[in-house]
Design a protein around this motif. Sequence first.
Motif, PDB file in Angstrom:
ATOM      1  N   TYR A  56       0.823  -1.189  -0.228  1.00 49.79           N
ATOM      2  CA  TYR A  56      -0.082  -0.036   0.047  1.00 49.79           C
ATOM      3  C   TYR A  56       1.008   1.316  -0.101  1.00 49.79           C
ATOM      4  O   TYR A  56       1.881   1.513   0.802  1.00 49.79           O
ATOM      5  CB  TYR A  56      -0.954   0.043   1.186  1.00 49.79           C
ATOM      6  N   HIS A  57       0.616   2.105  -0.842  1.00 48.66           N
ATOM      7  CA  HIS A  57       1.175   3.456  -1.018  1.00 48.66           C
ATOM      8  C   HIS A  57       0.561   4.433  -0.508  1.00 48.66           C
ATOM      9  O   HIS A  57      -0.545   4.821  -1.063  1.00 48.66           O
ATOM     10  CB  HIS A  57       1.927   3.823  -2.373  1.00 48.66           C
ATOM     11  N   ALA A  58       0.542   5.189   0.548  1.00 45.70           N
ATOM     12  CA  ALA A  58      -0.317   5.954   1.415  1.00 45.70           C
ATOM     13  C   ALA A  58      -0.407   7.384   0.297  1.00 45.70           C
ATOM     14  O   ALA A  58      -1.588   7.817   0.204  1.00 45.70           O
ATOM     15  CB  ALA A  58       0.011   6.302   2.605  1.00 45.70           C
ATOM     16  N   GLU A  59       0.514   7.764   0.032  1.00 40.92           N
ATOM     17  CA  GLU A  59       0.589   9.254  -0.951  1.00 40.92           C
ATOM     18  C   GLU A  59      -0.688   9.025  -2.138  1.00 40.92           C
ATOM     19  O   GLU A  59      -1.141   9.777  -2.556  1.00 40.92           O
ATOM     20  CB  GLU A  59       1.679   9.548  -1.146  1.00 40.92           C
ATOM     21  N   ALA A  60      -0.213   7.919  -2.737  1.00 41.43           N
ATOM     22  CA  ALA A  60      -1.183   7.637  -4.184  1.00 41.43           C
ATOM     23  C   ALA A  60      -2.505   7.004  -3.817  1.00 41.43           C
ATOM     24  O   ALA A  60      -3.209   6.755  -4.570  1.00 41.43           O
ATOM     25  CB  ALA A  60      -0.258   6.623  -4.960  1.00 41.43           C
ATOM     26  N   ASP A  61      -2.517   6.580  -2.634  1.00 44.77           N
ATOM     27  CA  ASP A  61      -3.819   5.565  -2.068  1.00 44.77           C
ATOM     28  C   ASP A  61      -3.853   4.375  -2.975  1.00 44.77           C
ATOM     29  O   ASP A  61      -5.036   4.187  -3.430  1.00 44.77           O
ATOM     30  CB  ASP A  61      -4.986   6.753  -2.170  1.00 44.77           C
ATOM     31  N   LEU A  62      -2.842   3.796  -3.238  1.00 47.56           N
ATOM     32  CA  LEU A  62      -2.655   2.581  -3.992  1.00 47.56           C
ATOM     33  C   LEU A  62      -2.745   1.321  -3.385  1.00 47.56           C
ATOM     34  O   LEU A  62      -1.572   1.256  -2.513  1.00 47.56           O
ATOM     35  CB  LEU A  62      -1.866   2.878  -5.350  1.00 47.56           C
ATOM     36  N   LEU A  63      -3.357   0.166  -3.745  1.00 43.15           N
ATOM     37  CA  LEU A  63      -3.074  -1.083  -3.142  1.00 43.15           C
ATOM     38  C   LEU A  63      -2.681  -2.093  -4.421  1.00 43.15           C
ATOM     39  O   LEU A  63      -3.280  -2.114  -5.304  1.00 43.15           O
ATOM     40  CB  LEU A  63      -4.144  -1.599  -2.288  1.00 43.15           C
ATOM     41  N   GLU A  83       9.017   2.785   0.601  1.00 48.04           N
ATOM     42  CA  GLU A  83       7.831   3.749   0.260  1.00 48.04           C
ATOM     43  C   GLU A  83       6.501   3.107   0.483  1.00 48.04           C
ATOM     44  O   GLU A  83       5.574   3.788   0.427  1.00 48.04           O
ATOM     45  CB  GLU A  83       8.049   4.308  -0.953  1.00 48.04           C
ATOM     46  N   TRP A  84       6.405   1.760   0.314  1.00 44.10           N
ATOM     47  CA  TRP A  84       5.248   1.200   0.271  1.00 44.10           C
ATOM     48  C   TRP A  84       5.205   0.295   1.736  1.00 44.10           C
ATOM     49  O   TRP A  84       6.049  -0.561   1.876  1.00 44.10           O
ATOM     50  CB  TRP A  84       5.265   0.052  -0.717  1.00 44.10           C
ATOM     51  N   GLN A  85       4.141   0.477   2.366  1.00 46.74           N
ATOM     52  CA  GLN A  85       3.659  -0.550   3.359  1.00 46.74           C
ATOM     53  C   GLN A  85       3.407  -1.725   2.791  1.00 46.74           C
ATOM     54  O   GLN A  85       3.119  -2.041   1.753  1.00 46.74           O
ATOM     55  CB  GLN A  85       2.479  -0.103   4.093  1.00 46.74           C
ATOM     56  N   HIS A  86       3.784  -3.093   3.712  1.00 47.55           N
ATOM     57  CA  HIS A  86       3.356  -4.242   3.242  1.00 47.55           C
ATOM     58  C   HIS A  86       2.647  -5.022   4.217  1.00 47.55           C
ATOM     59  O   HIS A  86       3.075  -4.947   5.599  1.00 47.55           O
ATOM     60  CB  HIS A  86       4.680  -5.087   2.495  1.00 47.55           C
ATOM     61  N   GLY A  87       1.935  -6.088   3.871  1.00 50.73           N
ATOM     62  CA  GLY A  87       1.401  -6.846   4.988  1.00 50.73           C
ATOM     63  C   GLY A  87       0.378  -7.877   4.324  1.00 50.73           C
ATOM     64  O   GLY A  87       0.465  -7.983   3.125  1.00 50.73           O
ATOM     65  N   ILE A  88      -0.111  -8.856   4.997  1.00 48.12           N
ATOM     66  CA  ILE A  88      -0.728 -10.109   4.521  1.00 48.12           C
ATOM     67  C   ILE A  88      -1.935  -9.986   5.306  1.00 48.12           C
ATOM     68  O   ILE A  88      -2.379  -9.784   6.715  1.00 48.12           O
ATOM     69  CB  ILE A  88      -0.006 -11.395   4.884  1.00 48.12           C
ATOM     70  N   PHE A  89      -3.114  -9.638   4.551  1.00 46.78           N
ATOM     71  CA  PHE A  89      -4.579  -9.755   5.135  1.00 46.78           C
ATOM     72  C   PHE A  89      -5.100 -11.087   5.519  1.00 46.78           C
ATOM     73  O   PHE A  89      -4.739 -12.256   5.063  1.00 46.78           O
ATOM     74  CB  PHE A  89      -5.746  -8.880   4.101  1.00 46.78           C
ATOM     75  N   ALA A  90      -5.920 -11.181   6.502  1.00 49.27           N
ATOM     76  CA  ALA A  90      -6.387 -12.248   6.958  1.00 49.27           C
ATOM     77  C   ALA A  90      -7.020 -13.304   5.841  1.00 49.27           C
ATOM     78  O   ALA A  90      -7.064 -14.505   6.099  1.00 49.27           O
ATOM     79  CB  ALA A  90      -7.269 -12.316   8.445  1.00 49.27           C
ATOM     80  N   GLU A  91      -7.845 -12.492   5.102  1.00 48.84           N
ATOM     81  CA  GLU A  91      -8.581 -13.192   4.138  1.00 48.84           C
ATOM     82  C   GLU A  91      -7.548 -13.978   3.136  1.00 48.84           C
ATOM     83  O   GLU A  91      -8.156 -14.722   1.928  1.00 48.84           O
ATOM     84  CB  GLU A  91      -9.563 -12.458   3.251  1.00 48.84           C
TER      85      GLU A  91
END
Length: 131
Positions: A56-63, A83-91
């Motif tokens: 997820y890039h917060a400035e661009a609001d892009l996933l 520059e990008w946050q990263h993670g794994i969603f439960a789904e």
Amino acid sequence: AARCATLEGFDAAECLLLRYDAARGANHDLHIDDLWLWGDRIVGVTLRSQTVLSFYHAEADLLVRVALPRRSAYVMSGAARHEWQHGIFAEDVLGDRIAITFRELTTEVLSTPAGEEVLRRARCVAEPPAV
């Protein structure tokens, strides 16, 4: 020479093993690994079941969602790392998943006595036993 030019000189100071259990709603919140501590390259390995790593890039609001098949590996560096946050969603945790993450220290931390000691100890753990 390294088999992957991007990993030339990579000297892991940390090896983290995580188990994701879908039945327990396992996930990993969006984040950027500590920039002051961990270097430019992070290496990950996905075992047991596939998943999706979301960026997820917060400035661009892009996933952006990246498929991680079981028994796959990735290298995160550059803009993806900083520059990008990263993670794994439960789904996206579809079964029992094992994640192995390797991190190197920043040059700044590595140049300190504490950083040198951390790397020395990491190398001792990773060295094959003497025969």
